[in-house]
Each structure stands twice: as structure tokens, then as C-alpha cells.
Design a protein around this motif. Structure first.
Motif, PDB file in Angstrom:
ATOM      1  N   CYS A 107       0.658  -1.756   0.450  1.00 56.48           N
ATOM      2  CA  CYS A 107       0.254   0.003  -0.296  1.00 56.48           C
ATOM      3  C   CYS A 107       0.251   1.462   0.216  1.00 56.48           C
ATOM      4  O   CYS A 107       0.247   1.770  -0.898  1.00 56.48           O
ATOM      5  CB  CYS A 107      -0.768   0.263   1.589  1.00 56.48           C
ATOM      6  N   PHE A 108       1.989   1.172   0.514  1.00 52.88           N
ATOM      7  CA  PHE A 108       2.518   2.651   0.937  1.00 52.88           C
ATOM      8  C   PHE A 108       4.182   2.587   0.027  1.00 52.88           C
ATOM      9  O   PHE A 108       5.321   2.787   0.621  1.00 52.88           O
ATOM     10  CB  PHE A 108       2.956   2.785   1.956  1.00 52.88           C
ATOM     11  N   SER A 109       3.953   1.365  -1.058  1.00 55.01           N
ATOM     12  CA  SER A 109       5.664   1.481  -2.242  1.00 55.01           C
ATOM     13  C   SER A 109       4.852   2.132  -3.211  1.00 55.01           C
ATOM     14  O   SER A 109       4.293   1.601  -3.948  1.00 55.01           O
ATOM     15  CB  SER A 109       5.224   0.348  -2.141  1.00 55.01           C
ATOM     16  N   PRO A 110       5.208   3.342  -2.979  1.00 52.95           N
ATOM     17  CA  PRO A 110       4.097   4.099  -4.520  1.00 52.95           C
ATOM     18  C   PRO A 110       4.744   3.868  -5.867  1.00 52.95           C
ATOM     19  O   PRO A 110       3.563   3.765  -6.845  1.00 52.95           O
ATOM     20  CB  PRO A 110       3.969   5.435  -4.719  1.00 52.95           C
ATOM     21  N   LEU A 111       5.909   3.566  -6.238  1.00 55.91           N
ATOM     22  CA  LEU A 111       6.467   2.728  -7.276  1.00 55.91           C
ATOM     23  C   LEU A 111       6.242   1.124  -7.533  1.00 55.91           C
ATOM     24  O   LEU A 111       6.216   0.600  -8.875  1.00 55.91           O
ATOM     25  CB  LEU A 111       8.458   2.248  -7.258  1.00 55.91           C
ATOM     26  N   ASP A 112       5.742   0.399  -6.866  1.00 61.43           N
ATOM     27  CA  ASP A 112       5.072  -0.991  -6.886  1.00 61.43           C
ATOM     28  C   ASP A 112       2.992  -0.456  -7.791  1.00 61.43           C
ATOM     29  O   ASP A 112       2.826   0.089  -7.550  1.00 61.43           O
ATOM     30  CB  ASP A 112       4.220  -1.604  -5.865  1.00 61.43           C
TER      31      ASP A 112
END
Length: 183
Positions: free
Chosen positions: A40-45
Motif C-alpha cells: 500500500c505504501f510502496s508508490p512505485l509498486d
């Protein structure tokens, strides 16, 4: 190598029934929760927004699972930029804040720092160019927070009155509801 959760997210379409199925899988396998939160808090994923959709459904059932992850969750609210990720997270913030102030045995306990992060993110989502659903959740969250922090309602009132004419009917309905409660 991709995890089982990542594989499921790769093929997830936005259909509600599909999101509910993966959320149910997480609810039945709590060991996947920490990974879900991390995505959720890995915007590059590429699956970041999909993980947020799932987290919202998991939170409806087991909001308490977030208790031990609140510092991570709240401190990372500001890194979200994708509209599809912000809307479900704004809803979760609303659930957390409401739970915090309910004060019963199942309440979420937010630290003062967690609350400040929620306030900051909610104001950011309200004043920035986010879609109406995230704004509506933010308005309602700030209303609840304003019942416990004196300065919030006056600021919220100014923003809602200033922005009222420029927004959609849905925004106006929530703004009217909250402005009526504040007065």
C-alpha cells in the motif's frame, strides 16, 4: 520472485467481488497483512492502488489489525499520490479516527503523532486536487477530529465555504452536512 499476494494483485480487476475475494484471503491468512500494508505504501509498486483497495475491505472487518502498524501507516499517508490509492486510505483514516474517539474495548489507540499525521493528510486531500470521494472522507474525518481539537472546525469552515461553489453536488452535500453540524 513474486509472492502469492503479489500474484493475486497482478491479476486483480476493479470488480468489487474480486476485491472482496482477495480481502477474504488476507482475512483468512493474517500473515499476508504486513505485506499488504507494505505494498500500500510502496508508490512505485504497480499494485500499490490495488493493495489499498484490499486494505480497505480488510479494515472493515479487522481494523484492529492496524493497531500495531499505526506509526508506519500514519507517517506514510503523505507519500500517496495515486487517486486510486488515496480514496480507500482516506476511508481507512476515517474509520481509525472514529474508532479512536469511541473509547471502548475494541477502540484503536492513536498517538498524538498519529492524530497529527491524520489531520495533515486529511487537510492535504481536502485542499489539493483529489477526487470528491477522498475529499468527502477527509471532511468527515476532520469534523470528528475538530470535536477534540479546537482549531480544526474554524479552518474546515473556511475551506468548505471558500470551495463550496466550485465543487460537485456530492461535495456540496457533505459540506452542507458538516457545516450544519459545526454551527
Amino acid at each position: 520472485m513474486s509472492s502469492e499476494l503479489q500474484s493475486k494483485l497482478n491479476y486483480l480487476k476493479a470488480y468489487r467481488e474480486n476485491r472482496l475475494k482477495i480481502a477474504q484471503d488476507v482475512l483468512e491468512n493474517k500473515d499476508q497483512f504486513k505485506e499488504l500494508l507494505s505494498i500500500c505504501f510502496s508508490p512505485l509498486d504497480k499494485n500499490n492502488h490495488k493493495a489499498c483497495w484490499i486494505l480497505e475491505f480488510v479494515s472493515y472487518e479487522e481494523l484492529i489489525w492496524l493497531q500495531s502498524h499505526l506509526d508506519f501507516f500514519c507517517s506514510n499517508l503523505k507519500i500517496l499520490k495515486d487517486e486510486s490509492a488515496i480514496r480507500p486510505i482516506a476511508k481507512i483514516v476515517q474509520l481509525l479516527v472514529k474508532s479512536h474517539y469511541k473509547k471502548n474495548e475494541n477502540s484503536i489507540l492513536l498517538s498524538e503523532e498519529n492524530l497529527q499525521d491524520c489531520i495533515e493528510a486529511s487537510f492535504d486531500w481536502l485542499i489539493n486536487d483529489t477526487k470528491v470521494a477522498a475529499k468527502a472522507y477527509s471532511i468527515r474525518t476532520l469534523y470528528v477530529l475538530g470535536n477534540h481539537h479546537d482549531w480544526i472546525h474554524p479552518e474546515l469552515q473556511i475551506i468548505l465555504n471558500k470551495d463550496y461553489a466550485a465543487h460537485s453536488a456530492a461535495y456540496k452535500a457533505v459540506a452542507r452536512e458538516v457545516l450544519t453540524k459545526i454551527k
